[in-house]
Structures are given as structure tokens and as C-alpha cells.
Write an enzyme that holds these catalytic residues in place. Structure first.
Site, mmCIF file in Angstrom:
data_model
loop_
_atom_site.group_PDB
_atom_site.id
_atom_site.type_symbol
_atom_site.label_atom_id
_atom_site.label_comp_id
_atom_site.label_asym_id
_atom_site.label_seq_id
_atom_site.Cartn_x
_atom_site.Cartn_y
_atom_site.Cartn_z
ATOM 1 N N GLY A 1 0.810 -1.214 0.000
ATOM 2 C CA GLY A 1 0.000 0.000 0.000
ATOM 3 C C GLY A 1 0.841 1.262 0.000
ATOM 4 N N ARG B 1 0.800 -5.687 -4.939
ATOM 5 C CA ARG B 1 0.869 -6.569 -3.775
ATOM 6 C C ARG B 1 1.255 -8.008 -4.146
ATOM 7 N NH1 ARG B 1 -1.068 -4.348 0.850
ATOM 8 N NH2 ARG B 1 -2.303 -2.441 0.682
ATOM 9 N N ASP C 1 5.386 -7.683 4.951
ATOM 10 C CA ASP C 1 5.332 -8.718 3.919
ATOM 11 C C ASP C 1 6.302 -8.414 2.783
ATOM 12 O OD1 ASP C 1 3.332 -10.473 5.004
ATOM 13 O OD2 ASP C 1 1.841 -8.958 4.541
ATOM 14 N N LYS D 1 8.407 0.808 5.012
ATOM 15 C CA LYS D 1 7.243 1.594 4.624
ATOM 16 C C LYS D 1 5.978 0.940 5.160
ATOM 17 C CE LYS D 1 4.862 0.209 1.891
ATOM 18 N NZ LYS D 1 3.524 -0.452 1.830
ATOM 19 N N THR D 2 5.234 1.625 5.990
ATOM 20 C CA THR D 2 3.863 1.247 6.334
ATOM 21 C C THR D 2 3.323 2.285 7.297
ATOM 22 O OG1 THR D 2 2.476 -0.291 7.570
ATOM 23 C CG2 THR D 2 4.794 -0.395 8.027
ATOM 24 N N ASP E 1 0.891 2.094 9.112
ATOM 25 C CA ASP E 1 0.390 1.478 10.339
ATOM 26 C C ASP E 1 1.381 1.602 11.486
ATOM 27 O OD1 ASP E 1 -1.606 0.746 8.662
ATOM 28 O OD2 ASP E 1 -1.279 -1.399 8.798
#
Length: 511
Positions: free
Chosen positions: A106, A170, A201, A227-228, A230
């Protein structure tokens, strides 16, 4: 270090020149975008002069080191690395490198600056090098879909949001055929290195590629970048993933707007679900910035082993107490992955995963007989819409698609039911109206904050340094971020040191 010119690839193509290099046209940017594009990007002091990369002690794994060592025999146990000042610049001309970069998973604000950092490092420290951008994520590697990145191509994307410079995907590289395709691409382009920009992931993918390339004695080295939004990819050496700072500021502004609306109307409870599949970091940070009436933290729910009814009762108790003061409004923050933190729901999802992995779900409901009694009772207790969302197809990594589970609507229904009971008992005399919100994609592609812009640029610079020094199987890490920029530390952390083994379908490994 940004070029001082504006390049319009689309107009050049229309005029019969080279094919359009980019979908972005800087000449038609808004004033805000224009002011950002030339925003100065300083570097940590350690990256400003001659540098060298030194090894640290050997590494292990976050969990199950024996299994991780078996899965990654070529890269397991290697030391992490630190970038430190060098007494003198290297002798002779620098080595020309051919590097590939891919965006995976994402979007997160700042991804374009990681690519800009890699590019500028190569231009500054390895003159004559080439940077390829793989289009559409990991599939671009397998299909050898790429574009050569140039100053003109990159310029309109500096300090801009989104991943549209080369776009993301993805896909996973996991089968022998897919690894073979990646090998063929690396050989065709004569790649010295590959940078994988992604989350947990995606960096597992990076480690698999590093292991595969090294096992085949290929020269292509692989470095990851964290990178995320969250915030769930972190450790001592990787204190924060990029995009988190920007996303939290965007969400907090939206939450603040909802708060003013709630106070203005005086009759709505706004249930706000925020992104965060496996961590409540965004919810907690936004709560600290906005001070809502209720914040549910998934990790606390799991630690206290709360049930869905416990969570509902907690919200209802606060609503009743506020009603006693005449306040029939408020704002409640909920992490996206809340339902996956509740132990009884975790158990239900685990059983559903097994059923979905091996059986066809029949319309007659015979598959339900395979659920344990407690799980079946919980499943039947849930609203019909939530039942259907729990049965949705899993994502490519085997995760429940929590973004499609409308937890906030479920809680509104359950709170309404409990409040009706209390009203009949005479213990609640207020009025409850719930409004649901999901703040997700709005925060993923905004203009990166100054912090994310600078942090991402440094991550890209560090990735370039690690590749030039011959490192592989590391994740670019910039730390000491609470200190002034000049004191930030730069290095690389062994990917296997962050890993554990987790069951997904019949597999595999994950951070």
C-alpha cells in the site's frame, strides 16, 4: 539537490519528442505542490561527507532462530551495518552501478523521496550509475516492466504524495517460476542491486530475493526500506516506518473536524475506524493529538483478554455516564484491526482460515459444524454483515481483509442494543445516534510532512550507500530520530533479525 528546471514529459511527447516520461506535470501544480517540490532536503551529518560502512555484531532473529536459519541459510546471522564518516574519499573513480527500485504494498507518504534519495546518492557518489524503476510493484520485476529514471522523470515527484512515479502492487515472489523470472530480469538488466520499498510482507519478499540471489551466486544485492503507515514495522534499529507521521497528522485533522461537528450538533456519537491491521499505533497517536472521548487500543484488549461484550459494555458505560451530564454526543476511535485483537475473535478467525483454506463454504451452512461450539456461538452472535465480511477472500498474504470488516458499524449496533436494554431497566435516559467513519486511504497519499520528506530521503541515501558497499539482506535504517537531524544515525539492519515464523495457510515466514 533537486534540479532547478521543470520538465513536462507529456508535452514533450505531444511535440514529437521522447515518449512521455511521467504522468505528473509540474507546470500545472497548485501553489502548495509547487512550494513543496523545491523544499530543501538536508541530510544527517554522517551522510554529508566521505563515508564508510562498518559491520556490527552477528545477528539472530526476533523468534524461532532455528527455523529462520533453515529458511535463510545464506543471509541468516549476518551483521547489521553502520554508516560512519571516513577519513578520506575513496581513491580513483567511483564504481558505476545499475540499481533497480520497486514500490511494494500500500501507498505511504514519502515513497517518492526514497527513490529520489537513491537517485541522488548514485548521482553524487557513483557517477554514471543507472536507476531503474520497476512498474506496478513486484510484478514489474517478474515481467521485466521498468523505466529508466532520469532527473527529468523524478523531478515532478519530489516531496509529493502517492506512489504513481512507478506505481505499486501486492504480488508476492514465492514460487520457483517467479524466482526464475526475477533472476532473468536481474541478469537482463545486469543489476548490481535492488531496493524493495515496503512493509513487513514486502520486506519478507526482499529477504527471500536476497537469499535466492546469493544462493545462485548472483551479484544482485537486495536492500529493504521500511514503509507502512500502520507503524507495525519497527524495532530498536527501525524506530518508525515512513508515512506514519504524515498519516497521523491528516487523520487527526479529520478527527478534529468531526469533534467540532459533534459538539455543534450535540446529538451524534461518531465511531471512527482508523487504519492499522496489526497495530493500534495510528489510533493511539491520533488520540494523543486530538483527545477523543473513548479510544480502544487493540493491544490492551488483547492483553486484558477482553471479549466483544466487554468492549461494548465499556463504551456503553461511558455513553451512560455522559448522558447523566446531558452530553449525548462524542467521538470514539477504533483501530482497523480491533476485531483481530479480541482473543475469542482471533480463535474464530483461525478456525475460519482453516475452513476457507481447505473446504468450499456451502450455502446450506454445513461448514459451520466444523467450528468449535464457542466459535459457532460467537459467529452467530455477530451481525449478518460482519459474518459475511469475515468470510471474504483472504488477501495475497493470507490475512483477513480487516479493511473490509466494518467494525465501527458492528459496535454501533451492539451499543444500541445494550442501551435499549438499559433504557428499559431505567438506568439510561439519554439519546444515542451513531455515525460511522473509516479514515483509511485519505491518509496514504497526502503530501509528506517535513519529517517524512527528510526521513525518506535519508532512507534512500542510506540504501544507496549499503548497496555500494556490497551489503545484501539488510533494511535501510535511520535512527535517533528524536534528536536534531544532524545527529540522526544511519545504517542497515539484518532483515532476518526482525523475523519470526507465522502460520498462514500452510506457510511461512513473516516479520
Amino acid at each position: 539537490m533537486s534540479p532547478s528546471f521543470v520538465y513536462n514529459g507529456d508535452l514533450a511527447a505531444a511535440a514529437g519528442g521522447k515518449p512521455a516520461g511521467t504522468g505528473r506535470v509540474a507546470s500545472v501544480y497548485s501553489d502548495v505542490q509547487t512550494s513543496r517540490i523545491d523544499h530543501d532536503l538536508p541530510l544527517p551529518s554522517v551522510l554529508k561527507g566521505p563515508i564508510k560502512v562498518v559491520d556490527g555484531p552477528p545477528s539472530s532473529a526476533a523468534g524461532n532462530p532455528g527455523e529462520i536459519a533453515k529458511l535463510f541459510p545464506c543471509v541468516f546471522g549476518q551483521p547489521s551495518a553502520m554508516v560512519v564518516p571516513s577519513d578520506s574519499a575513496s581513491d580513483g573513480p567511483s564504481q558505476k552501478l545499475k540499481i533497480g527500485v520497486v514500490l511494494s504494498g500500500g501507498q505511504a507518504p514519502g515513497g517518492h523521496n526514497v527513490i529520489a534519495g537513491i537517485f541522488d546518492y548514485l548521482q553524487d557518489r557513483a557517477k554514471g550509475s543507472t536507476l531503474y524503476g520497476f512498474r506496478g510493484g513486484p510484478a514489474g520485476i517478474m515481467k521485466c516492466k521498468y523505466v529508466e529514471l532520469t532527473p527529468e522523470y523524478i523531478y515532478p515527484y519530489r516531496n509529493q504524495g502517492g506512489f504513481d512515479m512507478i506505481c505499486s502492487g501486492r504480488d508476492k515472489i514465492e514460487t520457483p517460476e517467479q524466482f526464475k523470472q526475477a533472476e532473468e530480469t536481474a541478469k537482463k538488466l545486469d543489476l548490481d542491486g535492488l531496493v524493495v520499498i515496503g512493509g513487513d510482507d514486502s520486506n519478507t519478499n526482499a529477504c527471500l530475493l536476497a537469499e535466492n540471489f546469493r544462493s545462485k551466486n548472483m551479484k544482485t544485492r537486495v536492500i529493504g526500506c521500511p514503509k507502512t503507515i500502520d507503524g507495525d514495522l519497527k524495532c530498536k534499529e527501525v524506530p518508525v516506518s515512513f508515512g506514519f507521521d504524515t498519516a497521523c497528522k491528516i487523520y487527526s485533522e479529520q478527527i478534529g473536524n468531526v469533534m467540532v461537528d459533534a459538539r455543534s450538533t450535540g446529538k451524534y456519537y461518531h465511531f471512527v475506524r482508523l487504519m492499522g491491521r496489526a497495530a493500534s499505533h495510528i489510533t493511539l497517536e491520533c488520540a494523543l493529538q486530538t483527545h477523543p472521548n473513548i479510544t480502544i487500543i487493540g493491544e490492551e484488549v488483547a492483553a486484558k483478554k477482553l471479549t466483544l461484550k466487554n468492549v461494548t459494555d465499556y463504551i456503553v458505560d461511558v455513553v451512560c455516564k455522559r448522558a447523566g451530564f446531558g452530553y449525548n454526543y462524542g467521538v470514539i476511535l477504533i483501530p482497523e484491526g480491533l476485531i483481530d485483537f479480541i482473543p475469542e475473535v482471533q480463535h474464530l478467525i483461525s478456525e475460519l482460515n482453516e475452513i476457507l483454506a481447505h473446504d468450499v463454504v456451502d450455502e446450506g451452512g454445513l461448514w459451520k459444524k466444523k467450528l468449535q461450539t464457542q466459535s459457532l456461538e460467537l459467529f452467530e452472535f455477530l451481525p449478518q454483515a460482519i459474518q459475511e465480511q469475515l468470510m471474504l477472500e483472504r488477501d495475497p498474504h493470507g490475512n483477513v481483509q480487516v479493511a473490509k470488516i466494518e467494525t465501527e458499524k458492528m459496535l454501533i449496533q451492539m451499543v444500541e442494543t445494550e442501551l435499549e436494554k438499559r433504557k428499559q431497566e431505567g438506568t439510561y435516559k439519554g439519546n444515542f445516534k451513531g455515525q460511522s467513519h473509516f479514515f483509511g486511504y485519505e491518509g496514504r497519499c497526502g503530501l509528506p510532512t517535513n519529517f517524512d520528506s527528510t526521513y525518506c530521503y535519508a532512507l534512500g541515501f542510506a540504501a544507496g550507500a549499503l548497496l555500494q558497499s556490497g551489503k545484501t539482506g539488510l533494511i535501510s535504517s535511520v535512527a535517533n530520530l528524536a534528536a536534531p537531524l544532524s545527529e540522526w544515525t544511519v545504517g542497515g539492519t539484518a532483515l532476518t533479525s526482525l523475523m519470526d515464523v507465522e502460520r498462514r495457510h500452510v506457510q511461512t515466514w513473516i516479520f
